[in-house]
Scaffold this motif. Sequence first.
Motif, PDB file in Angstrom:
ATOM      1  N   SER A  51       0.833  -1.337   0.037  1.00  0.00           N
ATOM      2  CA  SER A  51      -0.086  -0.028  -0.065  1.00  0.00           C
ATOM      3  C   SER A  51       1.007   1.191  -0.054  1.00  0.00           C
ATOM      4  O   SER A  51       0.568   2.198  -0.822  1.00  0.00           O
ATOM      5  CB  SER A  51      -1.130   0.053   1.256  1.00  0.00           C
ATOM      6  OG  SER A  51      -0.202   0.431   2.424  1.00  0.00           O
ATOM      7  N   ILE A  52       1.878   1.250   0.878  1.00  0.00           N
ATOM      8  CA  ILE A  52       2.981   2.545   0.773  1.00  0.00           C
ATOM      9  C   ILE A  52       3.736   2.760  -0.745  1.00  0.00           C
ATOM     10  O   ILE A  52       3.693   3.725  -1.111  1.00  0.00           O
ATOM     11  CB  ILE A  52       4.047   2.076   1.946  1.00  0.00           C
ATOM     12  CG1 ILE A  52       3.341   2.139   3.467  1.00  0.00           C
ATOM     13  CG2 ILE A  52       4.850   3.233   1.848  1.00  0.00           C
ATOM     14  CD1 ILE A  52       4.188   1.672   4.283  1.00  0.00           C
ATOM     15  N   LYS A  53       3.948   1.348  -1.301  1.00  0.00           N
ATOM     16  CA  LYS A  53       4.608   1.278  -2.486  1.00  0.00           C
ATOM     17  C   LYS A  53       3.648   2.181  -3.720  1.00  0.00           C
ATOM     18  O   LYS A  53       4.017   2.786  -4.388  1.00  0.00           O
ATOM     19  CB  LYS A  53       5.293   0.053  -2.982  1.00  0.00           C
ATOM     20  CG  LYS A  53       5.907   0.179  -4.419  1.00  0.00           C
ATOM     21  CD  LYS A  53       6.442  -1.097  -4.532  1.00  0.00           C
ATOM     22  CE  LYS A  53       6.937  -1.380  -5.916  1.00  0.00           C
ATOM     23  NZ  LYS A  53       7.523  -2.657  -6.045  1.00  0.00           N
ATOM     24  N   ALA A  54       2.307   1.565  -3.469  1.00  0.00           N
ATOM     25  CA  ALA A  54       1.458   2.002  -4.404  1.00  0.00           C
ATOM     26  C   ALA A  54       1.123   3.515  -4.159  1.00  0.00           C
ATOM     27  O   ALA A  54       0.971   4.398  -5.191  1.00  0.00           O
ATOM     28  CB  ALA A  54       0.207   1.351  -4.406  1.00  0.00           C
ATOM     29  N   ALA A  55       1.137   3.892  -2.993  1.00  0.00           N
ATOM     30  CA  ALA A  55       0.896   5.486  -2.728  1.00  0.00           C
ATOM     31  C   ALA A  55       1.891   6.445  -3.116  1.00  0.00           C
ATOM     32  O   ALA A  55       1.536   7.529  -3.507  1.00  0.00           O
ATOM     33  CB  ALA A  55       0.749   5.651  -1.344  1.00  0.00           C
ATOM     34  N   ARG A  56       3.101   5.733  -3.100  1.00  0.00           N
ATOM     35  CA  ARG A  56       4.326   6.509  -3.684  1.00  0.00           C
ATOM     36  C   ARG A  56       4.252   6.553  -5.206  1.00  0.00           C
ATOM     37  O   ARG A  56       4.306   7.791  -5.878  1.00  0.00           O
ATOM     38  CB  ARG A  56       5.637   5.986  -3.403  1.00  0.00           C
ATOM     39  CG  ARG A  56       6.933   6.751  -3.716  1.00  0.00           C
ATOM     40  CD  ARG A  56       8.222   5.839  -3.383  1.00  0.00           C
ATOM     41  NE  ARG A  56       8.379   5.964  -1.791  1.00  0.00           N
ATOM     42  CZ  ARG A  56       8.110   4.948  -1.197  1.00  0.00           C
ATOM     43  NH1 ARG A  56       7.937   3.606  -1.700  1.00  0.00           N
ATOM     44  NH2 ARG A  56       8.214   4.847   0.386  1.00  0.00           N
ATOM     45  N   ALA A  57       3.566   5.490  -6.013  1.00  0.00           N
ATOM     46  CA  ALA A  57       3.533   5.606  -7.342  1.00  0.00           C
ATOM     47  C   ALA A  57       2.261   6.723  -7.603  1.00  0.00           C
ATOM     48  O   ALA A  57       2.280   7.140  -8.797  1.00  0.00           O
ATOM     49  CB  ALA A  57       3.184   4.049  -7.871  1.00  0.00           C
ATOM     50  N   ALA A  58       1.396   6.730  -6.839  1.00  0.00           N
ATOM     51  CA  ALA A  58       0.270   7.524  -6.931  1.00  0.00           C
ATOM     52  C   ALA A  58       0.724   9.114  -6.774  1.00  0.00           C
ATOM     53  O   ALA A  58      -0.030   9.973  -7.167  1.00  0.00           O
ATOM     54  CB  ALA A  58      -0.859   7.503  -5.988  1.00  0.00           C
TER      55      ALA A  58
END
Length: 261
Positions: A51-58
């Motif tokens: 979830s943190i990795k995806a938030a960074r991509a967002a």
Amino acid sequence: MRLIQTLMASAPSDTHRTQLAAVASEVASLAGWLAWDMGDHGSARSFYGASIKAARAAANPLLMAYQTGSLAQFEAHAGNAAQALSLAQGARRFLGPQRPAVADAWLSSVEALGYAAGGDKRAADRALTRSRATAESLSDAEPPPWPWVFTFDEAKVVACRVTCGARLGAPEWVLNGDTDALTTAHPKQRALLVLDIAAGHATAGRIEAAFSLASRALQIGLQYRSGRIVEQARAVRRLLTSNAPPKVVRDFDERLHGVYL
């Protein structure tokens, strides 16, 4: 999650991929919460990390802070104080100096849990005081920014203080705040708070009250098949080391026997 990943791979533009990354972050966070509730800590960490990795991509600092803070909260409850506090500090860095008040209040409560996990009562008390002061300044007229879609108020701080008191072995924190803390409407959240209160009674030597409460909470955990509740019930049981436990404790042991959640 697989559906979102497929959509991201075929997204027509970077804008679409960024929007889908935010969705992926929320789904992974929910999966992390579900794994935590099931007592599967390894999967919970993996999903929260995703979830943190995806938030960074967002490219969304608020979402990055929220998901990092969520992992910090998990680690605090798991007893990993240093990691919880480090993650909470990282969440604050993502937010920057102009952070929303609700984020500040919530992260202060997360830090309090981290300090309690490390046995630092004074630091936990300071963090709770900050959290309460910030929560009191929140206005009902201003809805919290996404992803903080929940209300954070004084009752949440009271509940957090109860949990910190249970972790610190400070019954005065637990038993003074139990009435307010039990106002939460969600049965599973209420069961976790009841177990914290039971821990306070056990620490104060009130064994009958402790295991009467713990038995009620355990029943909810079994009803909802919540591994997290059952494991916390086991933690309450470990507080009593008598070789000749009273009947209420023997009955509690009987209910735990054969539970494999």
